[in-house]
Design a protein around this motif. Sequence first.
Motif, PDB file in Angstrom:
ATOM      1  N   UNK A 146      41.282  47.680  30.663  1.00 57.16           N
ATOM      2  CA  UNK A 146      40.646  48.669  31.536  1.00 57.16           C
ATOM      3  C   UNK A 146      39.639  49.526  30.789  1.00 57.16           C
ATOM      4  N   UNK A 147      39.992  49.901  29.565  1.00 54.09           N
ATOM      5  CA  UNK A 147      39.078  50.697  28.735  1.00 54.09           C
ATOM      6  C   UNK A 147      37.818  49.915  28.384  1.00 54.09           C
ATOM      7  N   UNK A 148      37.997  48.668  27.971  1.00 52.65           N
ATOM      8  CA  UNK A 148      36.851  47.851  27.572  1.00 52.65           C
ATOM      9  C   UNK A 148      35.926  47.582  28.757  1.00 52.65           C
ATOM     10  N   UNK A 149      36.492  47.283  29.918  1.00 55.28           N
ATOM     11  CA  UNK A 149      35.673  46.984  31.091  1.00 55.28           C
ATOM     12  C   UNK A 149      34.963  48.226  31.619  1.00 55.28           C
ATOM     13  N   UNK A 187      31.028  42.334  32.263  1.00 59.45           N
ATOM     14  CA  UNK A 187      32.214  43.172  32.422  1.00 59.45           C
ATOM     15  C   UNK A 187      32.488  43.455  33.897  1.00 59.45           C
ATOM     16  N   UNK A 188      31.439  43.690  34.680  1.00 60.29           N
ATOM     17  CA  UNK A 188      31.616  43.901  36.117  1.00 60.29           C
ATOM     18  C   UNK A 188      32.161  42.650  36.790  1.00 60.29           C
ATOM     19  N   UNK A 225      39.565  40.210  38.223  1.00 58.05           N
ATOM     20  CA  UNK A 225      40.904  40.801  38.197  1.00 58.05           C
ATOM     21  C   UNK A 225      41.270  41.393  39.554  1.00 58.05           C
ATOM     22  N   UNK A 226      40.310  42.042  40.206  1.00 52.11           N
ATOM     23  CA  UNK A 226      40.566  42.618  41.529  1.00 52.11           C
ATOM     24  C   UNK A 226      40.860  41.513  42.540  1.00 52.11           C
ATOM     25  N   UNK A 259      43.897  51.393  35.624  1.00 52.83           N
ATOM     26  CA  UNK A 259      43.369  51.951  34.368  1.00 52.83           C
ATOM     27  C   UNK A 259      41.845  52.084  34.434  1.00 52.83           C
ATOM     28  N   UNK A 260      41.195  51.120  35.024  1.00 56.07           N
ATOM     29  CA  UNK A 260      39.737  51.159  35.139  1.00 56.07           C
ATOM     30  C   UNK A 260      39.313  52.372  35.963  1.00 56.07           C
TER      31      UNK A 260
END
Length: 272
Positions: free
Chosen positions: A91-94, A102-103, A109-110, A155-156
Amino acid sequence: MKKKRRNKLVIGTIGILLALLWLSPFYLMVVNSFKTKKGIFSNVLGLPEEWTFVNFKQAFIDLDFVNAFMNSLFISLVSVTIIILFSSMAGYALARNKSKISNGLFMVFVAAMLIPFQSVMIPLISLFGKVDMLNPDGLIFMYLGFGCSLSIFLYHGAMASIPASLDEAATIDGANKWQIFWKIIFPMLKPISVTVMILNIIWIWNDYLLPSLVLSAENATIPLNMFFFFGQYTKQWHLALAGLTLAIIPIIIVYFFAQKQIIKGVTDGAVK
Protein backbone atom coordinates in the motif's frame (compact mmCIF):
# COMPACT_ATOMS: atom_id res chain seq x y z
CA MET A 1 -39.14 20.40 17.15
CA LYS A 2 -41.93 17.89 17.75
CA LYS A 3 -41.37 16.44 14.29
CA LYS A 4 -37.63 16.03 14.95
CA ARG A 5 -38.31 14.34 18.28
CA ARG A 6 -40.84 12.05 16.62
CA ASN A 7 -38.30 11.14 13.91
CA LYS A 8 -35.62 10.43 16.53
CA LEU A 9 -38.09 8.28 18.47
CA VAL A 10 -39.00 6.30 15.35
CA ILE A 11 -35.36 5.83 14.36
CA GLY A 12 -34.43 4.83 17.91
CA THR A 13 -37.29 2.31 18.08
CA ILE A 14 -36.31 0.79 14.74
CA GLY A 15 -32.68 0.59 15.91
CA ILE A 16 -33.67 -1.21 19.12
CA LEU A 17 -35.88 -3.67 17.21
CA LEU A 18 -33.09 -4.40 14.73
CA ALA A 19 -30.61 -4.88 17.59
CA LEU A 20 -32.96 -7.33 19.30
CA LEU A 21 -33.47 -9.17 16.01
CA TRP A 22 -29.69 -9.40 15.51
CA LEU A 23 -29.08 -10.57 19.09
CA SER A 24 -31.89 -13.16 19.14
CA PRO A 25 -29.82 -16.02 17.59
CA PHE A 26 -27.04 -15.41 20.12
CA TYR A 27 -29.59 -15.38 22.95
CA LEU A 28 -31.05 -18.71 21.81
CA MET A 29 -27.60 -20.25 21.43
CA VAL A 30 -26.24 -19.17 24.81
CA VAL A 31 -29.40 -19.77 26.84
CA ASN A 32 -30.07 -23.20 25.38
CA SER A 33 -26.44 -24.25 25.85
CA PHE A 34 -27.11 -24.24 29.62
CA LYS A 35 -30.20 -26.45 29.34
CA THR A 36 -30.61 -30.19 29.30
CA LYS A 37 -31.81 -31.91 26.15
CA LYS A 38 -35.30 -32.17 27.61
CA GLY A 39 -35.24 -28.53 28.70
CA ILE A 40 -34.54 -27.30 25.16
CA PHE A 41 -37.48 -29.13 23.61
CA SER A 42 -39.86 -28.20 26.42
CA ASN A 43 -39.01 -24.46 26.42
CA VAL A 44 -36.78 -23.10 23.66
CA LEU A 45 -37.24 -19.37 24.28
CA GLY A 46 -37.27 -19.23 28.07
CA LEU A 47 -34.43 -19.26 30.56
CA PRO A 48 -33.33 -22.67 31.88
CA GLU A 49 -35.02 -23.90 35.04
CA GLU A 50 -31.67 -25.29 36.17
CA TRP A 51 -28.40 -23.92 34.80
CA THR A 52 -25.92 -26.69 33.98
CA PHE A 53 -22.28 -26.52 32.87
CA VAL A 54 -22.02 -30.22 32.06
CA ASN A 55 -22.76 -29.47 28.40
CA PHE A 56 -19.65 -27.30 28.11
CA LYS A 57 -17.43 -29.89 29.75
CA GLN A 58 -18.66 -32.63 27.43
CA ALA A 59 -18.46 -30.40 24.35
CA PHE A 60 -14.94 -29.26 25.34
CA ILE A 61 -13.77 -32.89 25.39
CA ASP A 62 -15.63 -34.14 22.30
CA LEU A 63 -14.73 -31.07 20.26
CA ASP A 64 -11.02 -31.59 21.08
CA PHE A 65 -11.16 -27.88 21.78
CA VAL A 66 -7.56 -27.37 22.91
CA ASN A 67 -6.05 -28.89 19.76
CA ALA A 68 -8.54 -27.14 17.47
CA PHE A 69 -8.04 -23.83 19.29
CA MET A 70 -4.25 -24.01 18.97
CA ASN A 71 -4.52 -24.86 15.25
CA SER A 72 -6.89 -21.94 14.65
CA LEU A 73 -4.74 -19.60 16.72
CA PHE A 74 -1.52 -20.51 14.89
CA ILE A 75 -3.04 -20.24 11.41
CA SER A 76 -4.91 -17.01 12.20
CA LEU A 77 -2.01 -15.17 13.88
CA VAL A 78 0.62 -16.14 11.30
CA SER A 79 -1.72 -15.39 8.37
CA VAL A 80 -2.76 -12.00 9.73
CA THR A 81 0.83 -11.02 10.58
CA ILE A 82 2.01 -11.81 7.06
CA ILE A 83 -0.99 -10.05 5.50
CA ILE A 84 -0.28 -6.89 7.53
CA LEU A 85 3.44 -6.88 6.66
CA PHE A 86 3.04 -7.42 2.92
CA SER A 87 -0.11 -5.31 2.49
CA SER A 88 1.26 -2.31 4.37
CA MET A 89 4.45 -2.28 2.29
CA ALA A 90 2.48 -2.74 -0.94
CA GLY A 91 0.00 0.00 0.00
CA TYR A 92 2.85 2.38 0.81
CA ALA A 93 4.72 1.65 -2.41
CA LEU A 94 1.62 2.00 -4.60
CA ALA A 95 0.51 5.23 -2.88
CA ARG A 96 3.90 6.94 -3.05
CA ASN A 97 4.83 5.93 -6.61
CA LYS A 98 2.53 7.92 -8.88
CA SER A 99 2.76 6.16 -12.23
CA LYS A 100 0.55 4.28 -14.67
CA ILE A 101 2.11 0.98 -13.59
CA SER A 102 1.41 1.53 -9.89
CA ASN A 103 -2.14 2.70 -10.65
CA GLY A 104 -2.66 -0.35 -12.83
CA LEU A 105 -1.38 -2.70 -10.12
CA PHE A 106 -3.65 -1.05 -7.56
CA MET A 107 -6.67 -1.53 -9.82
CA VAL A 108 -5.71 -5.20 -10.23
CA PHE A 109 -5.76 -5.63 -6.44
CA VAL A 110 -9.11 -3.84 -6.22
CA ALA A 111 -10.57 -5.98 -9.01
CA ALA A 112 -9.33 -9.14 -7.26
CA MET A 113 -11.79 -8.45 -4.42
CA LEU A 114 -14.62 -9.19 -6.88
CA ILE A 115 -13.37 -12.68 -7.76
CA PRO A 116 -15.27 -15.33 -5.74
CA PHE A 117 -13.22 -18.07 -4.15
CA GLN A 118 -15.42 -20.78 -5.69
CA SER A 119 -14.27 -19.79 -9.18
CA VAL A 120 -10.63 -20.57 -8.40
CA MET A 121 -11.18 -23.29 -5.79
CA ILE A 122 -10.61 -26.38 -7.94
CA PRO A 123 -7.49 -25.20 -9.86
CA LEU A 124 -6.01 -23.75 -6.65
CA ILE A 125 -6.36 -27.00 -4.69
CA SER A 126 -5.12 -29.01 -7.66
CA LEU A 127 -2.02 -26.81 -7.99
CA PHE A 128 -1.17 -26.86 -4.29
CA GLY A 129 -1.72 -30.62 -4.19
CA LYS A 130 0.91 -31.12 -6.89
CA VAL A 131 3.53 -29.23 -4.84
CA ASP A 132 2.54 -31.00 -1.58
CA MET A 133 1.24 -27.87 0.15
CA LEU A 134 -2.15 -29.07 1.34
CA ASN A 135 -1.17 -28.36 4.95
CA PRO A 136 -1.20 -25.41 7.38
CA ASP A 137 1.73 -23.75 5.56
CA GLY A 138 -0.12 -23.91 2.26
CA LEU A 139 -3.30 -22.63 3.90
CA ILE A 140 -1.45 -19.61 5.30
CA PHE A 141 -0.04 -18.87 1.84
CA MET A 142 -3.57 -19.02 0.38
CA TYR A 143 -4.89 -16.66 3.04
CA LEU A 144 -2.11 -14.23 2.13
CA GLY A 145 -3.30 -14.21 -1.47
CA PHE A 146 -6.99 -13.85 -0.68
CA GLY A 147 -6.52 -11.34 2.15
CA CYS A 148 -4.12 -8.90 0.51
CA SER A 149 -6.57 -7.23 -1.89
CA LEU A 150 -8.83 -5.63 0.71
CA SER A 151 -5.89 -4.94 3.03
CA ILE A 152 -3.89 -3.14 0.33
CA PHE A 153 -6.98 -1.11 -0.56
CA LEU A 154 -7.35 0.03 3.07
CA TYR A 155 -3.64 0.83 3.50
CA HIS A 156 -3.57 2.69 0.19
CA GLY A 157 -6.48 4.85 1.34
CA ALA A 158 -4.89 5.51 4.75
CA MET A 159 -1.69 6.69 3.09
CA ALA A 160 -3.61 9.66 1.66
CA SER A 161 -3.73 11.17 5.16
CA ILE A 162 0.06 10.95 5.63
CA PRO A 163 1.88 13.77 3.80
CA ALA A 164 4.73 12.85 1.47
CA SER A 165 6.75 15.68 3.03
CA LEU A 166 7.55 13.31 5.91
CA ASP A 167 9.34 11.02 3.48
CA GLU A 168 11.24 13.93 1.98
CA ALA A 169 12.32 15.25 5.38
CA ALA A 170 13.51 11.78 6.46
CA THR A 171 15.40 11.36 3.18
CA ILE A 172 17.21 14.66 3.76
CA ASP A 173 18.19 13.40 7.23
CA GLY A 174 19.77 10.33 5.60
CA ALA A 175 17.09 7.67 6.08
CA ASN A 176 16.53 5.07 3.36
CA LYS A 177 13.14 3.80 2.15
CA TRP A 178 13.18 0.86 4.54
CA GLN A 179 13.86 3.09 7.56
CA ILE A 180 11.30 5.66 6.45
CA PHE A 181 8.54 3.07 6.24
CA TRP A 182 9.19 1.08 9.42
CA LYS A 183 10.26 3.92 11.71
CA ILE A 184 7.96 6.73 10.51
CA ILE A 185 5.11 5.54 8.29
CA PHE A 186 4.16 2.16 9.76
CA PRO A 187 3.68 3.45 13.35
CA MET A 188 1.28 6.06 11.96
CA LEU A 189 -0.75 3.29 10.33
CA LYS A 190 -1.69 1.70 13.68
CA PRO A 191 -5.48 2.31 13.40
CA ILE A 192 -5.72 0.82 9.92
CA SER A 193 -3.41 -2.04 10.93
CA VAL A 194 -5.78 -2.92 13.78
CA THR A 195 -8.70 -2.78 11.34
CA VAL A 196 -6.92 -5.06 8.88
CA MET A 197 -6.04 -7.40 11.73
CA ILE A 198 -9.62 -7.69 13.02
CA LEU A 199 -11.27 -8.01 9.60
CA ASN A 200 -8.88 -10.75 8.54
CA ILE A 201 -8.76 -12.61 11.84
CA ILE A 202 -12.57 -12.80 11.98
CA TRP A 203 -12.65 -14.12 8.43
CA ILE A 204 -9.80 -16.61 8.90
CA TRP A 205 -10.96 -17.76 12.34
CA ASN A 206 -14.49 -18.49 11.08
CA ASP A 207 -13.51 -19.88 7.67
CA TYR A 208 -14.67 -23.44 7.03
CA LEU A 209 -14.53 -24.02 3.27
CA LEU A 210 -10.81 -23.50 2.63
CA PRO A 211 -9.57 -25.49 5.67
CA SER A 212 -11.95 -28.32 4.75
CA LEU A 213 -10.20 -28.60 1.38
CA VAL A 214 -6.66 -28.25 2.68
CA LEU A 215 -6.30 -29.58 6.23
CA SER A 216 -6.32 -33.08 7.64
CA ALA A 217 -8.25 -34.04 10.78
CA GLU A 218 -5.06 -33.71 12.84
CA ASN A 219 -4.66 -30.04 11.87
CA ALA A 220 -8.37 -29.20 11.89
CA THR A 221 -9.43 -25.72 12.99
CA ILE A 222 -12.42 -24.95 15.22
CA PRO A 223 -14.94 -24.45 12.35
CA LEU A 224 -13.81 -27.70 10.76
CA ASN A 225 -14.10 -29.57 14.05
CA MET A 226 -17.52 -27.98 14.59
CA PHE A 227 -18.70 -29.49 11.30
CA PHE A 228 -17.83 -32.99 12.45
CA PHE A 229 -19.16 -32.23 15.94
CA PHE A 230 -22.53 -31.11 14.60
CA GLY A 231 -22.72 -34.18 12.39
CA GLN A 232 -22.33 -36.30 15.51
CA TYR A 233 -24.63 -34.30 17.78
CA THR A 234 -27.37 -32.99 15.48
CA LYS A 235 -29.98 -34.55 17.78
CA GLN A 236 -28.23 -33.48 20.98
CA TRP A 237 -28.66 -29.75 20.67
CA HIS A 238 -27.56 -29.01 24.22
CA LEU A 239 -24.06 -30.28 23.38
CA ALA A 240 -24.01 -28.74 19.90
CA LEU A 241 -25.00 -25.30 21.19
CA ALA A 242 -22.45 -25.50 24.00
CA GLY A 243 -19.80 -26.29 21.39
CA LEU A 244 -20.86 -23.31 19.27
CA THR A 245 -20.69 -21.01 22.29
CA LEU A 246 -17.16 -22.16 23.05
CA ALA A 247 -16.16 -21.63 19.43
CA ILE A 248 -17.26 -17.99 19.18
CA ILE A 249 -16.07 -16.75 22.59
CA PRO A 250 -12.40 -16.05 21.58
CA ILE A 251 -13.21 -13.96 18.52
CA ILE A 252 -15.91 -11.97 20.34
CA ILE A 253 -13.42 -11.05 23.07
CA VAL A 254 -10.88 -9.85 20.48
CA TYR A 255 -13.54 -7.83 18.67
CA PHE A 256 -14.82 -6.01 21.74
CA PHE A 257 -11.32 -5.00 22.81
CA ALA A 258 -10.52 -3.56 19.37
CA GLN A 259 -13.86 -2.20 18.10
CA LYS A 260 -12.87 1.49 18.55
CA GLN A 261 -9.73 0.99 16.49
CA ILE A 262 -11.78 -0.77 13.78
CA ILE A 263 -14.11 2.20 13.35
CA LYS A 264 -11.22 4.68 13.30
CA GLY A 265 -9.24 2.53 10.87
CA VAL A 266 -12.11 2.13 8.42
CA THR A 267 -12.68 5.90 8.53
CA ASP A 268 -9.00 6.60 7.84
CA GLY A 269 -8.92 4.01 5.07
CA ALA A 270 -11.90 5.64 3.35
CA VAL A 271 -10.09 8.98 2.97
CA LYS A 272 -9.13 9.68 -0.61
